[in-house]
Design an enzyme around this catalytic site. Sequence first.
Site, PDB file in Angstrom:
ATOM      1  N   ALA A  10       0.890  -1.201  -0.069  1.00  0.00           N
ATOM      2  CA  ALA A  10       0.108  -0.162  -0.016  1.00  0.00           C
ATOM      3  C   ALA A  10       0.917   1.123  -0.088  1.00  0.00           C
ATOM      4  O   ALA A  10       0.329   2.168   0.370  1.00  0.00           O
ATOM      5  CB  ALA A  10      -0.992   0.119   1.316  1.00  0.00           C
ATOM      6  N   ARG A  16      -2.494   9.606  -9.777  1.00  0.00           N
ATOM      7  CA  ARG A  16      -3.480   9.693 -10.749  1.00  0.00           C
ATOM      8  C   ARG A  16      -4.981   9.862  -9.843  1.00  0.00           C
ATOM      9  O   ARG A  16      -5.849  10.443 -10.768  1.00  0.00           O
ATOM     10  CB  ARG A  16      -3.933   8.580 -11.771  1.00  0.00           C
ATOM     11  CG  ARG A  16      -2.834   8.810 -13.065  1.00  0.00           C
ATOM     12  CD  ARG A  16      -2.580   7.426 -13.590  1.00  0.00           C
ATOM     13  NE  ARG A  16      -3.714   6.912 -14.096  1.00  0.00           N
ATOM     14  CZ  ARG A  16      -3.786   5.694 -14.699  1.00  0.00           C
ATOM     15  NH1 ARG A  16      -2.731   4.796 -14.197  1.00  0.00           N
ATOM     16  NH2 ARG A  16      -4.906   5.130 -15.187  1.00  0.00           N
ATOM     17  N   TYR A 104      -2.589  -6.506  -3.179  1.00  0.00           N
ATOM     18  CA  TYR A 104      -2.573  -5.044  -3.114  1.00  0.00           C
ATOM     19  C   TYR A 104      -3.486  -4.495  -2.515  1.00  0.00           C
ATOM     20  O   TYR A 104      -4.877  -4.617  -2.484  1.00  0.00           O
ATOM     21  CB  TYR A 104      -2.705  -4.834  -4.691  1.00  0.00           C
ATOM     22  CG  TYR A 104      -1.493  -5.372  -5.589  1.00  0.00           C
ATOM     23  CD1 TYR A 104      -0.521  -5.763  -4.948  1.00  0.00           C
ATOM     24  CD2 TYR A 104      -1.557  -5.210  -6.905  1.00  0.00           C
ATOM     25  CE1 TYR A 104       0.595  -6.219  -5.908  1.00  0.00           C
ATOM     26  CE2 TYR A 104      -0.650  -5.728  -7.778  1.00  0.00           C
ATOM     27  CZ  TYR A 104       0.497  -6.194  -7.268  1.00  0.00           C
ATOM     28  OH  TYR A 104       1.468  -6.482  -7.987  1.00  0.00           O
ATOM     29  N   ASP A 106      -4.769  -1.834  -3.324  1.00  0.00           N
ATOM     30  CA  ASP A 106      -5.772  -0.985  -4.125  1.00  0.00           C
ATOM     31  C   ASP A 106      -6.559  -1.913  -4.999  1.00  0.00           C
ATOM     32  O   ASP A 106      -7.179  -1.625  -6.202  1.00  0.00           O
ATOM     33  CB  ASP A 106      -5.081  -0.057  -5.099  1.00  0.00           C
ATOM     34  CG  ASP A 106      -3.918  -0.594  -5.851  1.00  0.00           C
ATOM     35  OD1 ASP A 106      -3.679  -1.754  -5.795  1.00  0.00           O
ATOM     36  OD2 ASP A 106      -3.267   0.005  -6.713  1.00  0.00           O
ATOM     37  N   GLY A 141       1.231  -7.756 -16.539  1.00  0.00           N
ATOM     38  CA  GLY A 141       2.156  -8.748 -16.660  1.00  0.00           C
ATOM     39  C   GLY A 141       1.260  -9.785 -17.370  1.00  0.00           C
ATOM     40  O   GLY A 141       0.170 -10.180 -16.838  1.00  0.00           O
ATOM     41  N   GLU A 156       6.427  -8.501 -17.853  1.00  0.00           N
ATOM     42  CA  GLU A 156       5.710  -7.102 -17.689  1.00  0.00           C
ATOM     43  C   GLU A 156       5.733  -6.636 -19.051  1.00  0.00           C
ATOM     44  O   GLU A 156       6.369  -7.196 -19.984  1.00  0.00           O
ATOM     45  CB  GLU A 156       6.652  -6.368 -16.882  1.00  0.00           C
ATOM     46  CG  GLU A 156       6.638  -6.458 -15.525  1.00  0.00           C
ATOM     47  CD  GLU A 156       5.250  -6.722 -14.716  1.00  0.00           C
ATOM     48  OE1 GLU A 156       4.602  -5.916 -14.906  1.00  0.00           O
ATOM     49  OE2 GLU A 156       4.939  -7.856 -14.310  1.00  0.00           O
ATOM     50  N   LYS A 335     -29.325  12.586  16.289  1.00  0.00           N
ATOM     51  CA  LYS A 335     -27.840  12.151  16.494  1.00  0.00           C
ATOM     52  C   LYS A 335     -27.413  11.817  17.845  1.00  0.00           C
ATOM     53  O   LYS A 335     -27.910  12.417  18.819  1.00  0.00           O
ATOM     54  CB  LYS A 335     -26.786  13.516  16.174  1.00  0.00           C
ATOM     55  CG  LYS A 335     -25.432  13.204  16.394  1.00  0.00           C
ATOM     56  CD  LYS A 335     -24.690  14.424  16.634  1.00  0.00           C
ATOM     57  CE  LYS A 335     -24.826  14.633  18.315  1.00  0.00           C
ATOM     58  NZ  LYS A 335     -24.073  15.511  18.847  1.00  0.00           N
ATOM     59  N   ASN A 361     -44.144  11.974  22.517  1.00  0.00           N
ATOM     60  CA  ASN A 361     -44.524  12.716  21.150  1.00  0.00           C
ATOM     61  C   ASN A 361     -43.671  14.010  21.122  1.00  0.00           C
ATOM     62  O   ASN A 361     -43.721  14.905  21.883  1.00  0.00           O
ATOM     63  CB  ASN A 361     -46.155  12.923  21.213  1.00  0.00           C
ATOM     64  CG  ASN A 361     -46.289  13.312  19.449  1.00  0.00           C
ATOM     65  OD1 ASN A 361     -46.456  12.840  18.561  1.00  0.00           O
ATOM     66  ND2 ASN A 361     -46.459  14.757  19.540  1.00  0.00           N
ATOM     67  N   SER A 389     -45.353  21.680  19.620  1.00  0.00           N
ATOM     68  CA  SER A 389     -44.553  22.146  18.432  1.00  0.00           C
ATOM     69  C   SER A 389     -43.935  23.293  19.022  1.00  0.00           C
ATOM     70  O   SER A 389     -43.996  24.204  19.688  1.00  0.00           O
ATOM     71  CB  SER A 389     -45.487  22.586  17.411  1.00  0.00           C
ATOM     72  OG  SER A 389     -46.179  21.483  17.015  1.00  0.00           O
TER      73      SER A 389
HETATM   74  C1  UD1 Z   1       1.812  -5.360 -11.253  1.00  0.00           C
HETATM   75  C2  UD1 Z   1       2.522  -6.542 -11.550  1.00  0.00           C
HETATM   76  C3  UD1 Z   1       2.074  -7.117 -12.977  1.00  0.00           C
HETATM   77  C4  UD1 Z   1       0.327  -7.193 -12.831  1.00  0.00           C
HETATM   78  C5  UD1 Z   1      -0.283  -5.903 -12.260  1.00  0.00           C
HETATM   79  C6  UD1 Z   1      -1.587  -5.872 -12.120  1.00  0.00           C
HETATM   80  C7  UD1 Z   1       4.873  -6.312 -10.960  1.00  0.00           C
HETATM   81  C8  UD1 Z   1       6.158  -6.280 -11.342  1.00  0.00           C
HETATM   82  N1  UD1 Z   1       3.959  -6.154 -11.782  1.00  0.00           N
HETATM   83  O1  UD1 Z   1       2.223  -4.396 -12.096  1.00  0.00           O
HETATM   84  O2  UD1 Z   1       2.571  -8.218 -13.347  1.00  0.00           O
HETATM   85  O3  UD1 Z   1      -0.137  -7.392 -14.039  1.00  0.00           O
HETATM   86  O4  UD1 Z   1       0.621  -5.382 -10.898  1.00  0.00           O
HETATM   87  O5  UD1 Z   1      -2.132  -4.870 -11.683  1.00  0.00           O
HETATM   88  O6  UD1 Z   1       4.601  -6.888  -9.938  1.00  0.00           O
HETATM   89  N2  UD1 Z   1       3.873  -1.199  -4.906  1.00  0.00           N
HETATM   90  C9  UD1 Z   1       4.718  -0.584  -3.749  1.00  0.00           C
HETATM   91  N3  UD1 Z   1       5.857  -0.433  -3.645  1.00  0.00           N
HETATM   92  C10 UD1 Z   1       6.496  -0.518  -4.883  1.00  0.00           C
HETATM   93  C11 UD1 Z   1       5.699  -0.959  -6.030  1.00  0.00           C
HETATM   94  C12 UD1 Z   1       4.641  -1.111  -6.071  1.00  0.00           C
HETATM   95  O7  UD1 Z   1       3.895  -0.652  -2.500  1.00  0.00           O
HETATM   96  O8  UD1 Z   1       7.856  -0.283  -4.789  1.00  0.00           O
HETATM   97  C13 UD1 Z   1       2.444  -1.425  -4.694  1.00  0.00           C
HETATM   98  C14 UD1 Z   1       1.544  -0.399  -5.397  1.00  0.00           C
HETATM   99  O9  UD1 Z   1       1.102   0.639  -4.558  1.00  0.00           O
HETATM  100  C15 UD1 Z   1       0.428  -1.145  -5.916  1.00  0.00           C
HETATM  101  C16 UD1 Z   1       1.204  -2.581  -6.249  1.00  0.00           C
HETATM  102  O10 UD1 Z   1       2.173  -2.567  -5.538  1.00  0.00           O
HETATM  103  O11 UD1 Z   1      -0.613  -1.407  -5.029  1.00  0.00           O
HETATM  104  C17 UD1 Z   1       1.393  -2.810  -7.843  1.00  0.00           C
HETATM  105  O12 UD1 Z   1       2.224  -1.883  -8.059  1.00  0.00           O
HETATM  106  P1  UD1 Z   1       2.316  -1.192  -9.711  1.00  0.00           P
HETATM  107  O13 UD1 Z   1       3.287  -0.391  -9.857  1.00  0.00           O
HETATM  108  O14 UD1 Z   1       0.709  -0.677  -9.788  1.00  0.00           O
HETATM  109  O15 UD1 Z   1       2.581  -2.365 -10.555  1.00  0.00           O
HETATM  110  P2  UD1 Z   1       2.253  -2.685 -12.000  1.00  0.00           P
HETATM  111  O16 UD1 Z   1       2.926  -1.935 -12.914  1.00  0.00           O
HETATM  112  O17 UD1 Z   1       0.656  -2.336 -12.350  1.00  0.00           O
END
Ligand code: UD1
Length: 451
Positions: A10, A16, A104, A106, A141, A156, A335, A361, A389
């Site tokens: 995280a 974005r 992940y 997210d 990937g 990737e 509340k 009431n 009232s």
């Molecule tokens: C990653 C995968 C890819 C997969 C895709 C799915 C790798 C190298 N690639 O790519 O194969 O299809 O997710 O969405 O793993 N994060 C960290 N620290 C870091 C890098 C990333 O916490 O240094 C976290 C990000 O916040 C995110 C997750 O890891 O939640 C994935 O990172 P992101 O940079 O989105 O990887 P993708 O290029 O999307």
Amino acid sequence: MTGNAIVVLAAGKGTRMKSSLPKVLHRAGGRSLLGHVLHAARQLAPDRAVIVAGPGMDAVSAEARRIFPDVAVATQEERHGTAHAVSMAKSALADFRGTVLVLYGDVPLIAAETLMRLAGLAEEEGMAVLGFEAQNPHGYGRLIRNAAGQVVAIREELDASEGERALTLCNSGIIAIDAALLWSLLPKIGNANAKGEYYLTDLVALAAAAGRPCALATCPEAEVSGVNDRTQLAEIEARLQAAYRRLHMLNGATLVAPDTVFFSADTVLGQDVVVEPHVVFGPGVTVEDGVEILAFSHLEGSRIGRGARIGPYARLRPGAEIGREAHVGNFVEVKKAVIGEGAKANHLSYIGDARVGAKSNIGAGTITCNYDGFEKHLTDIGENVFVGSNTALVAPVKVGDGASIGAGSVITRNVPADALAMTRAELELREGWAARYRDIKAAKKAARKKV
Ligand code: UD1
Ligand code: MG
């Protein structure tokens, strides 16, 4: 069965999202994205939980702790890729034996059953990745398989050949791997790739080279869609709401216009609850059987007793406890207040920091004046009280059982049981005054027009 540990990545700020809030704290279905992931993971009853957050993300750790009180928080100071992020969790898991699941923060729709399947495969095979068939594989990937169908590498997008890019079986990013295998392979991962990052996905090729196959679990694409911007956040919200509406209807609630009703992940509805159009359930609402929630009501942090009627246009805020068969009507805000069984507040009222006894009431326009500019105070209304009232109850104040309050009163002292309390200027009556006034004004107007 060996145990499980979860590592939730995280650290992403979510550029974005264009937000001052870390991405994983954005909410859908009344719960943070991270909260959704952790709730799913919690169903595996993991022995350990580690969250990898970015620097200064105290709010992220706090949110994780709300769900996993003994979560370990590892900080990834700089982002050097997913493998680097996972390595931040190593010290927290140094003595852990079992399966490590990497999630992940997210990717909120991941289902607990999928994670269980993945963990089960990893336990048998040492390692398992979660893949999906992508409608549009761009940016993901790709899972590379050998003739026997085993996953032997993850490539990737930026590093993939044209042929590999044509593959549609993609990596969700979620993996499960034996802890010992993970820590033995992780240091071998390099960053000689298009992004110059340490890719966790390289685990697969390293394991294959060492003769350890990687198992594959798959799930629908929708389950592993991530949130990168607010349009995707809205898509997640829509999917969650569709699921919640269906679930509540199948459990015996009538939603007159389901598409207009919004739930939170933790909303609890009893049987034969009827929800009219345009009702919003914020977090923490429990509704007992047979309750009617009429159109355009907004509820959060509230409990509603059996057979009560809420709305239309009611607002229940945190701490509202509505008793059985009670009525809370239009433009009534409640509340941190207990409304007793069968009590009624049907029109245009504010009831905050209060207790209203059974069968009392509350007349239209009644206000509990709970705040003196510095502190909140309690209004305590007994049972079978009649509040006329447009009464202002200046807290702290107590009204005894069976008392009556005359309309338009400002109550600043306690009212004993069965008493009448009334604060009212004497009524003045002047016979014929209005007719005379009208005549004078009409004559003046007519004179002006002639000039
Ligand atoms: C990653 C995968 C890819 C997969 C895709 C799915 C790798 C190298 N690639 O790519 O194969 O299809 O997710 O969405 O793993 N994060 C960290 N620290 C870091 C890098 C990333 O916490 O240094 C976290 C990000 O916040 C995110 C997750 O890891 O939640 C994935 O990172 P992101 O940079 O989105 O990887 P993708 O290029 O999307
Ligand atoms: Mg991504």
